[in-house]
Scaffold this motif. Sequence first.
Motif, PDB file in Angstrom:
ATOM      1  N   TYR A   1      -2.962  10.483   2.511  1.00 51.10           N
ATOM      2  CA  TYR A   1      -2.900   8.664   2.207  1.00 51.10           C
ATOM      3  C   TYR A   1      -4.441   8.268   2.883  1.00 51.10           C
ATOM      4  O   TYR A   1      -4.273   7.799   4.096  1.00 51.10           O
ATOM      5  CB  TYR A   1      -1.749   8.298   3.101  1.00 51.10           C
TER       6      TYR A   1
ATOM      7  N   GLU B   1       0.956   3.977  -2.856  1.00 52.16           N
ATOM      8  CA  GLU B   1       0.402   5.374  -2.671  1.00 52.16           C
ATOM      9  C   GLU B   1       1.437   6.451  -2.694  1.00 52.16           C
ATOM     10  O   GLU B   1       1.303   7.518  -2.856  1.00 52.16           O
ATOM     11  CB  GLU B   1      -0.166   5.414  -1.326  1.00 52.16           C
ATOM     12  N   THR B   2       2.852   6.040  -3.060  1.00 52.82           N
ATOM     13  CA  THR B   2       3.714   6.958  -2.687  1.00 52.82           C
ATOM     14  C   THR B   2       4.595   6.952  -4.162  1.00 52.82           C
ATOM     15  O   THR B   2       5.497   7.950  -4.347  1.00 52.82           O
ATOM     16  CB  THR B   2       4.979   6.807  -1.536  1.00 52.82           C
TER      17      THR B   2
ATOM     18  N   ALA C   1       0.923  -1.541   0.141  1.00 54.45           N
ATOM     19  CA  ALA C   1       0.024  -0.011   0.034  1.00 54.45           C
ATOM     20  C   ALA C   1       0.926   1.274   0.051  1.00 54.45           C
ATOM     21  O   ALA C   1       0.501   2.243  -0.664  1.00 54.45           O
ATOM     22  CB  ALA C   1      -0.756  -0.044   1.245  1.00 54.45           C
ATOM     23  N   ILE C   2       1.739   1.275   0.658  1.00 57.94           N
ATOM     24  CA  ILE C   2       2.831   2.422   0.616  1.00 57.94           C
ATOM     25  C   ILE C   2       3.460   2.648  -0.589  1.00 57.94           C
ATOM     26  O   ILE C   2       3.475   3.843  -1.123  1.00 57.94           O
ATOM     27  CB  ILE C   2       3.817   2.384   2.142  1.00 57.94           C
TER      28      ILE C   2
ATOM     29  N   PHE D   1      -5.206   4.190   3.856  1.00 57.67           N
ATOM     30  CA  PHE D   1      -4.577   3.501   4.911  1.00 57.67           C
ATOM     31  C   PHE D   1      -5.372   3.176   5.960  1.00 57.67           C
ATOM     32  O   PHE D   1      -6.397   4.100   6.039  1.00 57.67           O
ATOM     33  CB  PHE D   1      -3.182   4.172   5.307  1.00 57.67           C
TER      34      PHE D   1
END
Lengths: 377, 108
Positions: free
Chosen positions: B44, A375-376, A371-372, B47
Amino acid sequence: MKTVYVNNAATSWPKAPQVGATVASCVSGIPYHAGRSGFTAADIAGECRKLLAKLLAVKDKGRLVLGPNATHGLNIALHGLRFRPGAVVVTTAAEHNAVLRPLHYLAKTKYITVHILPVDKQGRVDPEEWEQAIIQHSPQLVVFTHASNVTGAVNDAVLLAGIAKKRRAITLLDASQSLGIIPVLPEVWSIDMVAFTGHKYLLGPPGTGGLYIAPQIDLEPVWVGGTGVQSDLAEMPQTIPIRFEAGTPNDPATAGLAAALTWSANHLLDSGVMADKTERLASGLAALGAKVIEVTTPRTPVISFTLPSCLVEDAGELLHKSFGIVCRTGLHCAPLIHKYLGTAPSGTIRFSLSRFTTDEDIDYCLQAIEAIIHETI
Amino acid sequence: MKLYECKKIENCFSSSHMYEYRLPLKTREEVIEQLGKNGQIKYYKNFPRPSFQIQSVSGISIKGVIADGVIRVSFPEVDPLETQKNFEQFLTELLEKEIGGGEHEHSC
């Protein structure tokens, strides 16, 4: 939000069952001095030493000095040695500051020379370079970590110590990251001193650790003071271990460590399962696009990596605050190794597992990293 | 009355100037937009605990969880104290506007 703890190379969590209760019970109970009370008091330190001696295959448990941590043990060894004028110490770039800072201090104040050997891309010292350095510098002492706290790479302690012993160097092994995970056998391996901690893979409480000192090693005590016995002497007693254990001992923590050692002796670690979990997490991270420090076996359950799209510190923050994953980011108190891993100056994200890390925990870590990255990027 | 609490946060680097600020309000999006009005805001939101990150033109980095009361602020290595002073002035004004005026102190 769930919490996943993958910071066991810093300190283990959870601790072994009964550790907390044992510490609490010891704090609540009437304190007796084991050396003065005969059969009235439980010999907490003696029991802990006995269990450690069994684990380390040490014949005389009295050679095990107890203290608050591995740093304490390392300082007893490094400051207690009588260095010859112009003495040389050989060590490695994979060392923790618990080794590097005392050596730096000794170089400044005792005028010893410290040679720091490079390590490979996994964090191991090359035995050939090690031997060359020992032949070239004839060190009085060699100090090396058994396992890197950054990458988990395990050094061949038997080989490295053997090379050093052939040239009559005193050997000091930092087993902070190995004891409890892989065998550490100082007398079988002819290693002079081994520093260890109780709160990492031994699953004991913080405030525990120590130093094994071989019979042929003569150290000066670094800390001097009350011992509760032989108080009529102006100097510290000659008897080991109390010669190196000035001050009131931390009996509750020592009792907790003994409880952890007892539990571990009855619940042996399945190293195959541990290795499988480590490999699954490492390969899973790499498959997601993380730049994982690849480490061949033997290794401890420590994985270091960076992400292509996110700073190390930012990733740690997101993992903690947004996913409830407790890990460690940065230099891991081993500042020199990162030059060789290609991770200077920011360091790495480190996941370190324990026998209590579940498959679900690993899946969650992988989902979080996915996920990180998503998203980044 | 203290308007916010401030705590130094350490990391591996001696040159780091990082602080956490506990605010008297939740960092809902309107507040985050105000905090990031001179910078770039990243959200974000997918999350488990949605978070945000702001990179300001003055080199300040602000991170936090959306609708939480704590932000983590990193100041640049160059002139961090002056930058922090200016940020805290800005933060005080923002908070005064959000929670109402009056004389306030802050602690850091």
